[in-house]
Design a protein around this motif. Sequence first.
Motif, PDB file in Angstrom:
ATOM      1  N   HIS A 253     -10.836   0.006   0.568  1.00  0.00           N
ATOM      2  CA  HIS A 253     -10.083   1.018  -0.177  1.00  0.00           C
ATOM      3  C   HIS A 253      -8.639   0.611  -0.395  1.00  0.00           C
ATOM      4  N   HIS A 254      -8.146  -0.306   0.429  1.00  0.00           N
ATOM      5  CA  HIS A 254      -6.727  -0.648   0.344  1.00  0.00           C
ATOM      6  C   HIS A 254      -6.500  -1.988  -0.328  1.00  0.00           C
ATOM      7  N   TYR A 255      -5.263  -2.166  -0.806  1.00  0.00           N
ATOM      8  CA  TYR A 255      -4.892  -3.460  -1.392  1.00  0.00           C
ATOM      9  C   TYR A 255      -4.616  -4.447  -0.280  1.00  0.00           C
TER      10      TYR A 255
ATOM     11  N   ASN B  70       0.802  -1.225   0.000  1.00  0.00           N
ATOM     12  CA  ASN B  70       0.000   0.000   0.000  1.00  0.00           C
ATOM     13  C   ASN B  70       0.832   1.272   0.000  1.00  0.00           C
TER      14      ASN B  70
ATOM     15  N   ASP C 124     -12.077  -1.643   4.740  1.00  0.00           N
ATOM     16  CA  ASP C 124     -13.206  -0.959   4.108  1.00  0.00           C
ATOM     17  C   ASP C 124     -13.121  -1.016   2.590  1.00  0.00           C
TER      18      ASP C 124
END
Lengths: 523, 384
Positions: B382-384, B56, B380
């Motif tokens: 949004h992240h890898y 990230n 949530d």
Amino acid sequence: MEFDIVSLSRLQFAATALYHFLFVPLTLGLSVLLAVMETVYVLTGRPIWRRMTQFWGTLFGINFVVGVATGITMEFQFGMNWSYYSHYVGDIFGAPLAIEGLMAFFLEATFVGLFFFGWDRMTRVQHLAATWAVAIGSNLSALWILIANGWMQNPVGAVFNPETMRMEVESFAAVLFNPVAQAKFVHTVSAGYVTASVFVLGVSAWYLLQGRHVALARRSMAVAASFGLLSSFSVVVLGDESGYVATEHQRMKLAAIEGIWETETPPAPLTIIGFPDQESRTTDHLVEVPAALGLIATRSLDTEVPGIADLVAHGRTRIENGILAYDALQSIRAAGGPDAADPAVREAFAANVANLGHALLLLQYVDDPRQATPEQIEAAAWDLVPPVATLFWSFRIMVGLGFFFIVLMTAFFWQMVRNRLGSPRWLLWVAVFAIPLPWIAAELGWIVAEVGRQPWIIEGVLPTAVAVSSLGVGEVMLTLAGFTLLYGTLFVIEIALMLRAIRSGPAEEPPRAGSWQSAPAGE
Amino acid sequence: MELYTLIDYTTLRLIWWVLLGILLIGFAATDGFDMGVGMLLPFVARNDLERRVAINSVGPVWEGNQVWFILGGGAIFAAWPPLYAVSFSGFYLAMYVVLAALILRPVGFKYRSKRPEPRWREGWDWALFIGGFVPVLVFGVAVGNVLQGVPFRLDADLRAFYEGGFFGLLNPFALLCGLVSVAMLAMHGAAWLALKTDGCVARRARDYGTAAALATAVLFALGGLALWLWIDGYRLVGTAVTDGPSNPLLKEVAHDAGAWFANYAARPWLVLVPALGIAGALAAAAGLRARLERLTLLASGLSIFAIITTVGITLFPFVLPSSLDPRSSLTIWDSSSSHRTLFIMLVATAIFLPLILAYTAWVYRVLRGKVDEAAILREDGHHY
């Protein structure tokens, strides 16, 4: 199929390009739909529109990344497999590709990171701007790629330079405002919008059939139906414009699409169904609409639509004149350049250079086109005919699907207007089963465009067979096998992840105010 | 007078040689740290959360960074079509290996955290490692081969023929160049990780980064020595025609010992450039120890700039010498696009490159700060 270097290279290009184009239309359309949904969120402030943007954004991301990964291959394949092509037309063809990177792809790829990672780091308006940047970037990307491709179909604004043995740009404005490129651009992006609309409509219909995520699915459906209705009309209308442009610049392609072997007395009828036979050079079992082709193709009742046989005869003359250009070129080279050559030679070259590409068609039969026999010239002239049945059927299935999308979108739009989205159930099932159809239409569209251009890689300028790199058959087979394996694996993984994301659906409504999630920066 | 003649052909060719360098350096300085992070992934991050922190750290920016590579390809196609045609078909299988590795990379980033199973994630970790390590090694090996001359020739129609195999590329000098490339971008990746993470990942990044920075300095110096001792260079015979038609066959080329050092002999101050390559790497090593994170990244970037520029200066005016038929060698004076195309492309670059730099800087500003472990754990999406 023979496993010679030309066929293998063509197969590899076709496979990698058609594969890449499985991901492009959805990116083109869904990026715009995301921007529309997020605009509604910013204007109304209703969280459901943010959840919609994020949910469809997840699917967008899974699709987008394979599009990007396979796009890298396209950029380098011209040099790898088509090196003589790259040398011969790089002066013109390279520019739109590079400008695509500068103007469009950088914008799209830089902001796509913010689209996914920036929700909590920016104000709503800033994030919306990032989303629009992705949508505008991806659509501008298509514009530049299609300017490049349009030039392959209709090579305007360029001249052959005997000193550098290549085509060089004479008018960049002509390359930009190439009518073929413009018609292709609007047709292709409309097709992308239809693809995304059918996708969103179909997935939403599936949720409604299951009674899940109803509020989100109905809103998504409303966006998709409105956007889809407009784009399905424009894809057909602008597709027709594309056909009209083809009649001016690619008459052989049009004749093959229509299976017209002999020129008809105007106005030509439009063939709905028929069975073209390349061997006997006839089309059987015709179902025709009188005069319709004349109207569509020429927008008049008294202009001829020339048949394949006449176009071949015309091509034979061009090959003969091309030989004169080729002969003059050799004399210029022997003299050490155009300035040193005899004025008569220069004059002969200038008079016939437009046909030089036609002489190169003979290289499949003889090493020196000047040594070609009349039989070889005749054979080369008939090589000008692309695979008629492939074009004939690809075109008809594509157009049929185009009309189907209009009907589908009209039906859903009508239900939306009457506030009855979600019924009847059979209509929802139609939308679910329609999901793969835009991809079929889009791939067939490329087959019509690119197979219809054969035997030319650059229409009338450079034959495909001459453009290939000097590689070994083994090398190309190896990479073809490698791409097939890699792309096949990725395809299975991509579909599985898509289905998984669709099954698990959008995140549930977050808890009300006071929790960490309800107050991103700037809200 | 037409507009494009405002700048003469010779100057335009020189400008495009500089621009090509800027694009390659832009690629190495931005996507370079993404690839460096990929290479270092198995070493600096030992469990799933650490891996996600490392991934990230480049998650939001690798996509934009990668465009430098794609743009580099597009710019070579547009400004140096013969170079594009000859090099990519000549290095055919090597290019395929690079493409396959580069295809794995985006998918690895995006798909890795889409499923929780350890086997799935380990598989994609390998993809990210390959996507970082393999292209970087191959690019270095390619540079090593270019410095030795590439076995190709052009016929009278300027069609290229290549007479070398894939395994011929893997000679000792080329492999040394490959190692320089790997060490250089491992250094850069470590500098990035030291800036963007903390805890175990940052600590290991500093250790591996110091080693990579020292290796960069030593290997690069060794490369220079090997070039001096064993590799014959190329030079133009007679005065170069700098504004003639782009036809490489109109010149004579000699293959001599010491020819690669001619530019430094003519302008001794140019030696500062390779010296800066070594100094930058040493400064990066020192910066990592002193925890001066921003300065380290800058020093590492400076080293990359100087090392790539060194290659350009050494080869100048060649871009692709031919060992098979030296006359076919491509130089900046005879393998460019036409005068008009170079001008049009320059206008496009002058408009868009500053814009790109401006919005890229804004994006990095928005994303500034260390990677937030808590945000990753929130799951949530949004992240890898």
